[in-house]
Every structure is written in C-alpha cells, then in structure tokens.
Design a protein around this motif. Sequence first.
Motif, PDB file in Angstrom:
ATOM      1  N   HIS A  31      11.772   8.254   2.101  1.00  0.00           N
ATOM      2  CA  HIS A  31      10.962   7.058   1.869  1.00  0.00           C
ATOM      3  C   HIS A  31       9.577   7.437   1.346  1.00  0.00           C
ATOM      4  CE1 HIS A  31       9.561   2.973   2.241  1.00  0.00           C
ATOM      5  NE2 HIS A  31       8.511   3.419   2.915  1.00  0.00           N
ATOM      6  N   LYS A  35       8.206   6.550  -2.428  1.00  0.00           N
ATOM      7  CA  LYS A  35       6.951   5.825  -2.654  1.00  0.00           C
ATOM      8  C   LYS A  35       6.083   6.585  -3.649  1.00  0.00           C
ATOM      9  CE  LYS A  35       2.966   3.899  -0.139  1.00  0.00           C
ATOM     10  NZ  LYS A  35       2.604   3.039  -1.204  1.00  0.00           N
ATOM     11  N   GLU A  39       4.915   5.307  -7.377  1.00  0.00           N
ATOM     12  CA  GLU A  39       3.500   5.256  -7.753  1.00  0.00           C
ATOM     13  C   GLU A  39       3.249   6.072  -9.022  1.00  0.00           C
ATOM     14  OE1 GLU A  39       1.682   4.708  -3.247  1.00  0.00           O
ATOM     15  OE2 GLU A  39       1.795   6.716  -4.118  1.00  0.00           O
TER      16      GLU A  39
END
Length: 77
Positions: A31, A35, A39
Amino acid sequence: MNDHDILARIKALVEEEHQLRDATGNKETDHARLKHVEESLDQCWDLLRQRRAKIKTGEDPDEAAVRPVDEVEGYRQ
C-alpha cells in the motif's frame, strides 16, 4: 529529462502499479509503495503537460520543473 524519458518513466511506473495491484504480498508495504507510485505518476504527467504547454507557447520546455506531490495530487484529470 525530455518527453521520451518522461513517457518511459510513466510506462515503468504504470507497470509497477499493475504489479502491486496484482500482488498478494505484505499489504502495508504494498500500500505504501502503491501510494508512492501513484504520486510519482501524477508528478510525471504534470511535468509532461508543463513541457507541452511551454512548447505550444514558444517557451523552453526544459524550464518545466517537477512540482511537489501536494501540489499535483489535487488536480482533476
């Protein structure tokens, strides 16, 4: 970094994103990495858009710069 380099980076990040989404490994680690990849993708797409806008207006595309994550994360697609 030119457009070709940015597009190659985007392709690599998209491949990694797909692998992470399909992975069954450590969910917390996956996770966090996912992320970060998302980004980074947002930053790459923003940089590519900046470069193309500068070309269109007759400016030097090499003056485009990577913007901070918190600036590009809220953009609508």
